[in-house]
Design a protein around this motif. Structure first.
Motif, PDB file in Angstrom:
ATOM      1  N   GLU A   1       7.154   7.430   9.062  1.00  0.00           N
ATOM      2  CA  GLU A   1       8.450   7.811   8.466  1.00  0.00           C
ATOM      3  C   GLU A   1       8.544   7.362   7.019  1.00  0.00           C
ATOM      4  O   GLU A   1       9.025   8.084   6.149  1.00  0.00           O
ATOM      5  N   GLN A   2       8.071   6.129   6.777  1.00  0.00           N
ATOM      6  CA  GLN A   2       8.161   5.522   5.440  1.00  0.00           C
ATOM      7  C   GLN A   2       7.496   6.431   4.394  1.00  0.00           C
ATOM      8  O   GLN A   2       8.090   6.745   3.362  1.00  0.00           O
ATOM      9  N   LEU A   3       6.304   6.913   4.694  1.00  0.00           N
ATOM     10  CA  LEU A   3       5.591   7.748   3.715  1.00  0.00           C
ATOM     11  C   LEU A   3       6.161   9.169   3.685  1.00  0.00           C
ATOM     12  O   LEU A   3       6.222   9.803   2.627  1.00  0.00           O
TER      13      LEU A   3
ATOM     14  N   ILE B 237      -4.187   8.717   0.603  1.00  0.00           N
ATOM     15  CA  ILE B 237      -4.183   8.419   2.040  1.00  0.00           C
ATOM     16  C   ILE B 237      -3.815   6.954   2.278  1.00  0.00           C
ATOM     17  O   ILE B 237      -4.437   6.040   1.715  1.00  0.00           O
ATOM     18  N   ASP B 238      -2.799   6.767   3.107  1.00  0.00           N
ATOM     19  CA  ASP B 238      -2.306   5.426   3.434  1.00  0.00           C
ATOM     20  C   ASP B 238      -2.996   4.934   4.710  1.00  0.00           C
ATOM     21  O   ASP B 238      -3.283   5.732   5.613  1.00  0.00           O
ATOM     22  N   THR B 239      -3.263   3.639   4.765  1.00  0.00           N
ATOM     23  CA  THR B 239      -3.909   3.082   5.963  1.00  0.00           C
ATOM     24  C   THR B 239      -3.085   1.912   6.521  1.00  0.00           C
ATOM     25  O   THR B 239      -2.193   1.399   5.841  1.00  0.00           O
TER      26      THR B 239
ATOM     27  N   ILE C 296      -2.814   7.421   7.879  1.00  0.00           N
ATOM     28  CA  ILE C 296      -3.521   7.164   9.142  1.00  0.00           C
ATOM     29  C   ILE C 296      -2.944   5.895   9.765  1.00  0.00           C
ATOM     30  O   ILE C 296      -3.501   5.326  10.690  1.00  0.00           O
ATOM     31  N   ASP C 297      -1.780   5.473   9.199  1.00  0.00           N
ATOM     32  CA  ASP C 297      -1.129   4.285   9.760  1.00  0.00           C
ATOM     33  C   ASP C 297      -0.138   4.703  10.838  1.00  0.00           C
ATOM     34  O   ASP C 297       1.033   4.928  10.584  1.00  0.00           O
ATOM     35  N   THR C 298      -0.662   4.813  12.044  1.00  0.00           N
ATOM     36  CA  THR C 298       0.228   5.139  13.158  1.00  0.00           C
ATOM     37  C   THR C 298       0.411   3.900  14.029  1.00  0.00           C
ATOM     38  O   THR C 298       0.985   3.954  15.107  1.00  0.00           O
ATOM     39  N   TYR C 299      -0.095   2.799  13.530  1.00  0.00           N
ATOM     40  CA  TYR C 299      -0.055   1.542  14.292  1.00  0.00           C
ATOM     41  C   TYR C 299       1.328   0.902  14.215  1.00  0.00           C
ATOM     42  O   TYR C 299       1.893   0.462  15.188  1.00  0.00           O
ATOM     43  N   ARG C 300       1.883   0.890  12.995  1.00  0.00           N
ATOM     44  CA  ARG C 300       3.144   0.189  12.793  1.00  0.00           C
ATOM     45  C   ARG C 300       4.323   1.143  12.961  1.00  0.00           C
ATOM     46  O   ARG C 300       4.297   2.257  12.416  1.00  0.00           O
ATOM     47  N   ILE C 301       5.344   0.678  13.705  1.00  0.00           N
ATOM     48  CA  ILE C 301       6.537   1.505  13.926  1.00  0.00           C
ATOM     49  C   ILE C 301       7.197   1.774  12.579  1.00  0.00           C
ATOM     50  O   ILE C 301       7.403   0.863  11.774  1.00  0.00           O
TER      51      ILE C 301
ATOM     52  N   LYS D 284       0.834  -1.217   0.000  1.00  0.00           N
ATOM     53  CA  LYS D 284       0.000   0.000   0.000  1.00  0.00           C
ATOM     54  C   LYS D 284       0.862   1.258   0.000  1.00  0.00           C
ATOM     55  O   LYS D 284       0.681   2.152  -0.842  1.00  0.00           O
ATOM     56  N   THR D 285       1.809   1.322   0.952  1.00  0.00           N
ATOM     57  CA  THR D 285       2.621   2.532   1.089  1.00  0.00           C
ATOM     58  C   THR D 285       3.491   2.743  -0.158  1.00  0.00           C
ATOM     59  O   THR D 285       3.564   3.858  -0.697  1.00  0.00           O
ATOM     60  N   THR D 286       4.109   1.662  -0.631  1.00  0.00           N
ATOM     61  CA  THR D 286       4.952   1.768  -1.829  1.00  0.00           C
ATOM     62  C   THR D 286       4.108   2.219  -3.026  1.00  0.00           C
ATOM     63  O   THR D 286       4.554   3.042  -3.834  1.00  0.00           O
TER      64      THR D 286
HETATM   65 MG   LIG Z   1       2.253   0.543   4.682  1.00  0.00          MG
END
Ligand SMILES: [Mg+2]
Ligand SMILES: Nc1nc2c(ncn2[C@@H]2O[C@H](COP(=O)(O)OP(=O)(O)OP(=O)(O)O)[C@@H](O)[C@H]2O)c(=O)[nH]1
Length: 356
Positions: free
Chosen positions: A208-210, A245-247, A199-204, A175-177
């Motif tokens: 930063e990635q996005l 928007i990334d999830t 809105i992906d604040t779940y994964r460490i 998704k992010t890529t």
């Molecule tokens: Mg992702």
């Protein structure tokens, strides 16, 4: 060789006994007149001692020999009948094999490309319903009908319509890529002002990635922590032509997590909701994921990791079970190059294994 001695009253009796016991082929080796020993023998008739010989097992009598001959003839007849039957049967088997071989051409293609049985059966019944009842499954016409039905299942969307687009889907599907690729495609090649939100604040590391991609593209970047943040973050993107928007990646089996994403989407009211599916996923799982995510009314599919699979039955399975068009395909890890708009012909060739 059997040699047997007979004591008989006359040669006639000898011949009968010999034929009976040794068969017609027996030969008399010797014959002589004899008297029984002792005084009694002196007053009795003379007897004959006949020695006969025959080959191997004794042939008992003519009747038996005739019966054996008859049996042999019957056996021979039966053998030739069996041989006839077998050759006819093997002809039938051969023909069946040949027709199966041909029938397999289309069937084999579908099976070799991992298209689920359920879908194949549905396609075949559609061909029959369309008047192909009498078509042989190995005929060219049948194959054409199958191809037409597959092409009808394939639906594509011209890509990104409207301004706000959310990508949803299972964990790690890309998704992010893909958001980074889309942002690159639209900002670098289509001159659009693109904003990125997560809105992906779940994964460490997810934020930063996005953010790294947003920095590279000099695109505005926002983070939504709760549903309440949405209006404020969206305000910062007012001048953007497109917002991606990334999830958080969610296991679709966890209905709670999926409905959590749905809350954000309901508040965001996006123009496009893209379910991202990796084509390395088993078709059975694609069916489940496509169904589980239906509570979020996704509008299109983005199919990723096409480069990582040799069989693309998963493409047809995604279209079949999700029943929405495919907007993009991704074919590698390179940002932004490894992405392309979905085209029916390309998808068809991938599904049928004509293209890798
Ligand atoms: Mg992702
Ligand atoms: N081979 C290949 N790898 C891809 C493709 N798209 C993404 N990836 C890789 O897949 C991995 C996961 O990609 P992400 O974009 O982090 O996946 P995600 O869906 O955002 O993952 P989560 O946020 O953890 O749910 C990365 O190593 C990507 O480089 C593709 O089309 N082909």
């Amino acid at each position: 060789m059997i040699i047997k001695r007979y004591i008989v009253d006359n040669m006639n009796e000898a011949m009968i006994k010999i034929r009976y016991e040794l068969g017609n082929e027996a030969v008399i080796v010797s014959q002589r007149k004899i008297r029984e020993k002792g005084i009694k023998g002196f007053f009795r008739h003379k007897k004959y001692e006949v020695t006969a010989a025959a080959d191997d097992k004794p042939k008992k009598n003519n009747e038996e020999i005739i019966k054996k001959d008859e049996l042999r003839n019957e056996m021979d007849e039966l053998k030739s009948m069996m041989a006839n039957l077998l050759s006819k049967q093997s002809e039938v088997v051969d023909n069946t094999k040949k027709s199966k071989g041909k029938k397999l051409t289309i069937n084999k293609k579908l099976l070799e490309n991992d298209i689920p049985d359920e879908i194949i059966e549905d396609i075949y019944s559609k061909v029959k319903a369309k008047g192909g009842k009498n078509l042989r499954t190995n005929s060219k016409q049948f194959e054409e009908e199958v191809n037409n039905i597959i092409k009808n299942i394939i639906k594509t969307d011209t890509g990104i319509n409207g301004r706000v687009h959310v990508l949803i889907g299972p964990t790690g599907v890309g998704k992010t890529t893909t958001i980074a690729k889309l942002a690159g495609l639209y900002s670098l090649y289509k001159n659009k002002k693109v904003g990125l939100i997560t809105i992906d604040t779940y994964r460490i590391g997810a934020v930063e990635q996005l953010k790294i991609y947003a920095n590279i593209l000099s695109a505005p970047f926002g983070v939504i922590l709760t549903v309440k943040d949405i209006p404020e973050v969206m305000k910062t993107m007012e001048d953007c032509d497109l917002i991606f928007i990334d999830t958080t990646g969610r296991n679709s089996k966890n209905a709670m997590q999926v409905s959590e994403i749905r809350q954000y989407i309901d508040a965001l009211k996006p123009d496009g909701i893209h379910l991202v599916l990796s084509m390395t996923t088993k078709c059975k799982d694609i069916k489940r994921i496509a169904n589980d995510y239906k509570i979020i009314k996704y509008t299109s599919l983005i199919l990723t990791k096409i480069d990582e699979t040799d069989t693309c039955g998963s493409i047809l399975a995604s279209l079949y079970y999700a029943n929405v068009p495919v907007s993009f395909l991704t074919t590698g890890q390179n940002v932004p190059d490894d992405i392309q708009e979905a085209k029916t012909e390309k998808l068809f060739n991938l599904i049928m294994g004509a293209e890798q």
